[in-house]
Design a protein around this motif. Structure first.
Motif, PDB file in Angstrom:
ATOM      1  N   ARG A   5       0.824  -1.199   0.000  1.00 50.68           N
ATOM      2  CA  ARG A   5       0.000   0.000   0.000  1.00 50.68           C
ATOM      3  C   ARG A   5       0.860   1.252   0.000  1.00 50.68           C
ATOM      4  NH1 ARG A   5      -5.641  -0.127   2.404  1.00 50.68           N
ATOM      5  NH2 ARG A   5      -5.517   1.484   0.833  1.00 50.68           N
ATOM      6  N   SER A  30       0.109  -5.041   3.776  1.00 54.40           N
ATOM      7  CA  SER A  30      -0.944  -5.066   4.793  1.00 54.40           C
ATOM      8  C   SER A  30      -0.690  -6.172   5.796  1.00 54.40           C
ATOM      9  CB  SER A  30      -2.292  -5.299   4.127  1.00 54.40           C
ATOM     10  OG  SER A  30      -2.482  -4.353   3.113  1.00 54.40           O
ATOM     11  N   ASP A  65      -0.941   3.576  -2.518  1.00 51.24           N
ATOM     12  CA  ASP A  65      -1.900   2.923  -3.416  1.00 51.24           C
ATOM     13  C   ASP A  65      -1.679   3.331  -4.872  1.00 51.24           C
ATOM     14  OD1 ASP A  65      -2.969   1.576  -1.311  1.00 51.24           O
ATOM     15  OD2 ASP A  65      -4.653   2.952  -1.016  1.00 51.24           O
ATOM     16  N   ARG A  80      -6.060   7.668   5.236  1.00 46.53           N
ATOM     17  CA  ARG A  80      -5.394   6.392   4.945  1.00 46.53           C
ATOM     18  C   ARG A  80      -4.110   6.200   5.728  1.00 46.53           C
ATOM     19  NH1 ARG A  80      -8.403   7.821   0.899  1.00 46.53           N
ATOM     20  NH2 ARG A  80      -9.367   6.299  -0.482  1.00 46.53           N
ATOM     21  N   ASP A 159      -8.740   5.130  12.053  1.00 48.27           N
ATOM     22  CA  ASP A 159      -9.170   3.921  11.360  1.00 48.27           C
ATOM     23  C   ASP A 159      -8.555   3.853   9.968  1.00 48.27           C
ATOM     24  OD1 ASP A 159     -10.387   1.507  11.345  1.00 48.27           O
ATOM     25  OD2 ASP A 159     -12.337   2.241  10.682  1.00 48.27           O
ATOM     26  N   PRO A 161      -5.805   2.409   7.131  1.00 46.45           N
ATOM     27  CA  PRO A 161      -5.154   1.125   6.843  1.00 46.45           C
ATOM     28  C   PRO A 161      -3.658   1.130   7.153  1.00 46.45           C
ATOM     29  CG  PRO A 161      -5.738   2.280   4.807  1.00 46.45           C
ATOM     30  CD  PRO A 161      -6.356   3.038   5.929  1.00 46.45           C
ATOM     31  N   GLU A 190      -5.250  -7.188  12.419  1.00 48.93           N
ATOM     32  CA  GLU A 190      -6.537  -6.855  11.796  1.00 48.93           C
ATOM     33  C   GLU A 190      -6.389  -6.530  10.313  1.00 48.93           C
ATOM     34  OE1 GLU A 190      -8.117  -3.527  13.832  1.00 48.93           O
ATOM     35  OE2 GLU A 190      -9.055  -4.729  15.414  1.00 48.93           O
ATOM     36  N   GLY A 191      -5.147  -6.515   9.829  1.00 49.74           N
ATOM     37  CA  GLY A 191      -4.936  -6.241   8.413  1.00 49.74           C
ATOM     38  C   GLY A 191      -4.331  -4.889   8.117  1.00 49.74           C
ATOM     39  N   ARG A 192      -4.025  -4.124   9.169  1.00 46.71           N
ATOM     40  CA  ARG A 192      -3.403  -2.831   8.906  1.00 46.71           C
ATOM     41  C   ARG A 192      -1.910  -3.010   8.649  1.00 46.71           C
ATOM     42  NH1 ARG A 192      -6.684   1.351  12.699  1.00 46.71           N
ATOM     43  NH2 ARG A 192      -7.843  -0.223  13.837  1.00 46.71           N
ATOM     44  N   SER A 193      -1.339  -2.000   8.053  1.00 48.07           N
ATOM     45  CA  SER A 193       0.099  -1.952   7.886  1.00 48.07           C
ATOM     46  C   SER A 193       0.634  -1.029   8.983  1.00 48.07           C
ATOM     47  CB  SER A 193       0.397  -1.392   6.499  1.00 48.07           C
ATOM     48  OG  SER A 193       1.766  -1.250   6.334  1.00 48.07           O
TER      49      SER A 193
END
Lengths: 275, 354
Positions: A5, A30, A65, A80, A159, A161, A190-193
């Motif tokens: 990302r 991620s 991105d 983001r 919140d 990513p 949880e999938g965050r970087s």
């Protein structure tokens, strides 16, 4: 396949005529917690600030991105990439839940505030950082450890990513350090970087999926803790010998004494007791 | 905290929010309360003056019925004075709240930071050269230019280090410079009438002003007020420091320009018609801040309303206190405001929460 990302491509930063970062490339996927370690002045903070888009670059670019950061709308970018500055604090004595709510600013405009989605994110961040019992306290009266967790909740409330934290555990007691690392680890799960600048090598080795070792404004090593925090690399980066080991399958690295470039320990202090 | 990391107690968010509402009055309640207070003061001010009027006369005067002399007193003497006092108070209160948020410094105020005296300098220059005779807008425009330049200089001086000391010292320097140049203009004043005009004007008052004055400054005050009132989101973000604010998507340069322009428009136009009425911008944010939980965005509107109420009340006071020549409004606000400033310095110096 790992989705990259945020990515720094050959970035360089000059500050006051000095090159602070040179030819640094790093890709963040991620769902991983990446620890950035290195001696003081090696460019860790500058790298994180550059990744957050807060640092003008002399060369290279940071891509989010697929689009370079300067071409992003400010608010869209802020939604983001969440950034926790070093020694983060609140400058007015506002209440903890309101300080956490500041994390929702990228999701609002001057005319829209706040929606149930914002409330939900604030409550979730407060739960995640485990500061529910501090909700109605005033920020300026918190202890160092409490403040660190509230500031972390503020960043989680964005919140985003991508979460960049500059020395989130500096000056905290061991219990708070582990608590913060667990929160960051959970955020990554949880999938965050998640990127964290750290000084404690054991915390870095134990909690991070990947370690970036910085020396003199460049990246010396980038990989899993077992390889990036090997004895030789720790010595090369920090100039110290370290006690290494494994406990319950996780690596620990305990810096022990100052070493010269050949790995010989300096006979500095007579570290014996009772003499 | 000794207990380390306790398990999160089971507090339901909605219940917490209700409990939290009891801690501070809330910005809506406070604004409504202050509006009622302001309305009451404005109505009271219609009855207070050098000619005693009863309710019937005031009501008749307002709608233009009855004794023509009463109509003139109510419509052309008392009403514009009240409206102008409220506008000037609101502008000062709002500008003070915005500046304190921008500098994250409780001692910021258009007067202390030299913005008012620079606006006064601009106006005195317009008076000195007789520009206002040539162009009606010359005085307010010159005052706003003075205010704008001072705010810009202040920002440049304080850009690197926004500590209390730097900001206040920069303000003192700007203020001293503006006062020195104002003195120079008075010193070189071509005739005693121009000098008297300048002095009278510098003391600060809203007496003998007409609705022409109100319509002259109203557009500028509305524009400035709109700029300042919409800065709340950025000011809230600045609570987390400059990097924190930028990472939340706030364009700091734009925010600074917005507040500098807003302050120059609102304060400059106020000074242009009333002269120097100081300390309102310092006092009002402090009065309302604890009541709304210290959040910069929530301080803005209540501070403006408190400023309006304060200046209308002060202007009633100068009419009630029987002195030989009427007390000037600017003199009264300075007399009341300065002890407050001393108290604030002592409080801030001890590191107490502001």
């Amino acid at each position: 396949m790992i989705v990259h990302r945020l990515e720094a491509r050959d970035i360089a930063v000059r500050l006051g005529g000095r090159t602070v970062l040179r030819d640094v490339s790093v890709r963040l996927g991620s769902g991983a917690l990446v620890g950035v370690v290195g001696p003081n002045g090696s460019g860790k903070t500058t790298l994180v600030r550059a990744l957050a888009g807060l640092q003008p670059l002399a060369a290279g670019r940071v891509v989010l991105d697929g689009r370079p950061l300067p071409r992003w709308d400010r608010r869209a970018r802020a939604a983001r990439i969440a950034y926790l500055p070093q020694r983060a604090a609140v400058e007015w004595p506002i209440r903890v839940d309101r300080a956490v709510a500041l994390g929702r600013i990228p999701h609002t405009t001057a005319w829209r505030w706040p929606t149930p989605a914002d409330e939900g994110a604030i409550d979730a961040a407060i739960d995640q950082a485990n500061v529910g019992h501090l909700r109605l306290r005033t920020c300026t009266t918190l202890s160092g450890g409490e403040r660190a967790r509230v500031m972390l909740a503020r960043v989680l409330a964005v919140d985003a990513p991508i979460l960049l934290a500059d020395e989130p555990v500096a000056a905290l007691d061991p219990r708070h350090q582990i608590a913060i690392m667990e929160i960051l680890h959970a955020a990554a799960a949880e999938g965050r970087s998640v990127v964290a600048v750290l000084h404690d090598l054991t915390l870095a080795a134990r909690f991070c999926d990947r370690i970036v070792v910085m020396v003199d404004g460049g990246i010396l090593a980038d990989g899993p803790p077992d390889t990036a925090l090997s004895g030789e690399l720790v010595q090369a980066a920090f100039g110290v010998t370290a006690i290494e080991g494994t406990h319950r399958g996780r690596r620990y690295v305990l810096p022990w004494s100052i070493a010269d470039s050949d790995g010989r320990e300096f006979p500095t202090l007579p570290l014996t007791h009772g003499d | 905290m000794r207990g380390g990391v306790p398990a999160a107690p089971v507090l339901r968010p909605a219940a917490v929010r209700r409990a939290g509402a009891a801690g501070s009055v809330g910005v809506v309640t406070l604004s409504l309360g202050l509006s009622v207070l302001l309305a009451a003061l404005c109505i009271a001010a219609l009855f207070i003056g050098y000619t005693p009027l009863d309710t019937g006369q005031v009501l008749g005067g307002l709608v233009g019925r009855g004794d023509p002399r009463v109509v003139v007193i109510v419509q052309e003497i008392r009403a514009p004075r009240i409206v102008l006092a409220a506008l000037i108070g609101a502008s000062s209160g709002l500008a003070g709240a915005a500046l304190q948020g921008l500098f994250r410094n409780p001692l910021a105020d258009p007067g202390i930071l030299g913005i008012s005296s620079s606006a006064a300098l601009g106006a005195v220059i317009a008076l000195y050269f007789g520009l206002s005779a040539a162009w009606a807008l010359a005085l307010p425009v010159a005052a706003m230019l003075g205010a704008g330049l001072a705010t810009l200089a202040l920002y440049l001086l304080a850009a690197r280090d926004a500590s209390t000391l730097t900001v206040v010292l920069a303000g003192v320097a700007i203020s001293s410079f503006a006062i020195a140049l104002t003195s120079l203009a008075m010193n070189l004043s071509p005739n005693p009438y121009a000098l008297a005009e300048m002095v009278d004007w510098l003391l600060g008052s809203v007496k003998d002003r007409s609705f022409a004055h109100v319509t002259l400054v109203l557009p500028f005050m509305i524009a400035g007020g709109a700029l300042l009132l919409t800065a709340g989101r950025g000011l809230d973000a600045l609570t987390l420091g400059e990097d924190g604010a930028r990472s939340l998507g706030i364009g700091l340069r734009r925010l600074r320009v917005q507040i500098i322009t807003g302050t120059a428009l609102a304060v400059g136009s106020g000074v242009a018609v009333s002269g120097g009425i100081g300390f309102v911008g310092l006092v009002c944010p402090h009065l309302v801040r604890p009541l709304v939980g210290h959040q910069p965005r929530h301080v803005l509107l209540p501070s403006a309303l408190a400023g309006a109420a304060l200046v209308v009340a002060a202007d009633v006071l100068v009419r009630l206190i029987a002195t030989g020549p009427e007390l000037m409004l600017g003199v009264v606000t300075a007399l009341v405001g300065t002890p407050f400033f001393f108290w604030l310095i002592m409080k801030t110096g001890r590191g107490a929460p502001v």
